[in-house]
Design an enzyme around this catalytic site. Structure first.
Site, mmCIF file in Angstrom:
data_model
loop_
_atom_site.group_PDB
_atom_site.id
_atom_site.type_symbol
_atom_site.label_atom_id
_atom_site.label_comp_id
_atom_site.label_asym_id
_atom_site.label_seq_id
_atom_site.Cartn_x
_atom_site.Cartn_y
_atom_site.Cartn_z
ATOM 1 N N ARG A 1 -15.234 -3.078 -3.478
ATOM 2 C CA ARG A 1 -13.946 -2.792 -2.752
ATOM 3 C C ARG A 1 -13.026 -3.992 -2.751
ATOM 4 O O ARG A 1 -13.259 -4.966 -2.478
ATOM 5 C CB ARG A 1 -14.233 -2.256 -1.302
ATOM 6 C CG ARG A 1 -13.000 -1.915 -0.452
ATOM 7 C CD ARG A 1 -13.226 -1.199 0.632
ATOM 8 N NE ARG A 1 -13.851 -1.844 1.900
ATOM 9 C CZ ARG A 1 -14.392 -1.298 2.874
ATOM 10 N NH1 ARG A 1 -14.121 0.084 3.107
ATOM 11 N NH2 ARG A 1 -14.896 -1.923 3.864
ATOM 12 N N ARG B 1 -23.855 -4.171 8.664
ATOM 13 C CA ARG B 1 -22.964 -3.043 9.498
ATOM 14 C C ARG B 1 -23.535 -1.698 9.431
ATOM 15 O O ARG B 1 -23.275 -0.917 10.179
ATOM 16 C CB ARG B 1 -21.729 -3.158 8.296
ATOM 17 C CG ARG B 1 -20.960 -4.505 8.938
ATOM 18 C CD ARG B 1 -20.010 -4.859 7.871
ATOM 19 N NE ARG B 1 -19.062 -3.850 7.744
ATOM 20 C CZ ARG B 1 -18.073 -3.693 6.501
ATOM 21 N NH1 ARG B 1 -18.302 -4.656 5.418
ATOM 22 N NH2 ARG B 1 -17.270 -2.916 6.425
ATOM 23 N N ARG C 1 -12.601 -8.318 1.717
ATOM 24 C CA ARG C 1 -12.824 -8.760 2.965
ATOM 25 C C ARG C 1 -14.051 -9.599 2.755
ATOM 26 O O ARG C 1 -14.977 -9.412 2.273
ATOM 27 C CB ARG C 1 -12.912 -7.539 3.693
ATOM 28 C CG ARG C 1 -11.664 -6.708 4.229
ATOM 29 C CD ARG C 1 -11.770 -5.605 4.932
ATOM 30 N NE ARG C 1 -12.939 -5.278 5.595
ATOM 31 C CZ ARG C 1 -13.478 -4.278 6.341
ATOM 32 N NH1 ARG C 1 -12.687 -3.300 6.270
ATOM 33 N NH2 ARG C 1 -14.361 -4.164 7.195
HETATM 34 P P1 AMP Z 1 -13.704 -1.648 9.883
HETATM 35 O O1 AMP Z 1 -12.468 -2.082 9.377
HETATM 36 O O2 AMP Z 1 -13.444 -0.464 10.791
HETATM 37 O O3 AMP Z 1 -14.761 -1.476 8.912
HETATM 38 O O4 AMP Z 1 -14.379 -2.746 11.113
HETATM 39 C C1 AMP Z 1 -14.557 -4.126 10.573
HETATM 40 C C2 AMP Z 1 -15.242 -4.803 11.789
HETATM 41 O O5 AMP Z 1 -14.496 -4.674 12.788
HETATM 42 C C3 AMP Z 1 -16.802 -3.879 12.243
HETATM 43 O O6 AMP Z 1 -17.802 -4.389 11.340
HETATM 44 C C4 AMP Z 1 -16.914 -4.472 13.767
HETATM 45 O O7 AMP Z 1 -17.402 -5.854 13.527
HETATM 46 C C5 AMP Z 1 -15.370 -4.739 14.262
HETATM 47 N N1 AMP Z 1 -14.934 -3.386 14.712
HETATM 48 C C6 AMP Z 1 -14.270 -2.349 14.350
HETATM 49 N N2 AMP Z 1 -13.786 -1.239 15.232
HETATM 50 C C7 AMP Z 1 -14.673 -1.599 16.009
HETATM 51 C C8 AMP Z 1 -15.155 -0.768 17.191
HETATM 52 N N3 AMP Z 1 -14.564 0.283 17.740
HETATM 53 N N4 AMP Z 1 -16.080 -1.286 18.077
HETATM 54 C C9 AMP Z 1 -16.552 -2.538 17.730
HETATM 55 N N5 AMP Z 1 -16.486 -3.153 16.709
HETATM 56 C C10 AMP Z 1 -15.422 -2.753 15.675
#
Ligand code: AMP
Length: 210
Positions: free
Chosen positions: A123, A167, A156
Site C-alpha cells: 500500500r 495491528r 506509512r
Molecule cells: P488507521 O489509519 O485507522 O489504520 O490507524 C493507524 C493507527 O492509529 C492504529 O494502528 C492505532 O495505533 C491508531 N488509531 C487509529 N484510530 C484509533 C482508535 N480509534 N483507537 C486507538 N488507536 C487508534
C-alpha cells in the site's frame, strides 16, 4: 439514507478507500481517527507525541486520548458523518453512545487475515490528499505520483510486516468484540471485502440505502 455511519474492519481491509468514495457520494464528512492522529503527530502536538509510540508499535492509542478528539469533532457535525477507524474498543463505543450519538449503521468490511498483510505491505498513499494505491493491483498511473492531485506517494511507517501483524493482533483482541456489540443493537451490515473495489462499494451503497 443512513447518514451516521461507522466503517469497521481490519487494517488493510479497504476502509480508507471506501470511505473516500462513500463520503464523496453521500456528501458527509470523513472522520478518520488514524488521519487525525497522524496529523497531530506531523504537527508535533502533545497528543501527537503521545500517540506516536503506540502507532509505531502497532498498538491502539489509549481510549481517553482518542475519545477526546472524536467528541470534540462530532459535536460540530449535525448532518451525519462516516467514522473510519473509530470506535475500535468497547470503551470507545460506550463513550460514543454516552455522548448521545445515534448511529444509523455499522458497516463491517471483512477480509481474511492472510490477504491483509500482502495488501498492506504493497500500500502507498498520497502525502497531500490521502488517496490510497496498491503497487500491484491498483497502481498510480505514474509511479510515485498521485493520480488525483500530483502529490508524492509515500508508504506509512506502520505499513510493514512486523507492525501489521501486531495491528492484526490488536484488531482481533480489541476491535472484533464490537461486531457482537453492534449486531445486538441491530446495526451491523456484514460486507465481503475480498472483492473488487467497486463491487464492495455497491454492497455498501445498498446497505446504506443511497
Ligand atoms: P488507521 O489509519 O485507522 O489504520 O490507524 C493507524 C493507527 O492509529 C492504529 O494502528 C492505532 O495505533 C491508531 N488509531 C487509529 N484510530 C484509533 C482508535 N480509534 N483507537 C486507538 N488507536 C487508534
Amino acid at each position: 439514507m443512513k447518514k451516521r455511519v461507522i466503517l469497521m474492519g481490519p487494517p488493510g481491509g479497504g476502509k480508507g478507500t471506501q470511505a473516500k468514495s462513500l463520503t464523496a457520494a453521500m456528501h458527509i464528512p470523513h472522520i478518520s481517527t488514524g488521519d487525525m492522529l497522524r496529523a497531530a503527530r506531523r504537527e508535533g502536538t502533545e497528543l501527537g507525541k503521545q500517540a506516536d509510540r503506540y502507532i509505531s508499535a502497532g498498538q491502539l492509542v489509549p481510549d481517553d486520548l482518542v475519545n477526546g478528539i472524536v467528541a470534540e469533532r462530532l459535536s460540530s457535525e449535525k448532518d451525519g458523518y462516516l467514522l473510519d477507524g473509530y470506535p475500535r474498543t468497547i470503551a470507545q463505543a460506550d463513550a460514543l453512545e454516552a455522548a448521545g450519538e445515534k448511529i444509523d449503521a455499522v458497516v463491517l468490511i471483512d477480509v481474511p487475515d492472510e490477504l491483509l498483510v500482502e495488501r498492506i505491505v504493497n500500500r502507498e498513499s498520497c502525502g497531500q490528499c490521502g488517496a490510497v494505491y496498491h503497487k500491484l493491483t491498483m497502481p498510480s498511473k505514474k509511479p510515485g505520483v498521485c493520480d488525483v492531485c500530483g502529490g508524492a506517494l509515500v508508504q506509512r511507517a506502520d505499513d510493514n510486516e512486523k507492525v501489521v501483524r501486531d495491528r492484526l493482533v490488536a484488531y482481533h483482541a480489541q476491535t472484533q468484540p464490537l461486531v457482537d456489540y453492534y449486531k445486538s443493537r441491530g446495526l451491523l451490515f456484514h460486507i465481503n471485502g475480498n472483492a473488487a473495489v467497486d463491487v464492495v462499494f455497491e454492497e455498501i451503497r445498498k446497505a446504506l440505502e443511497f
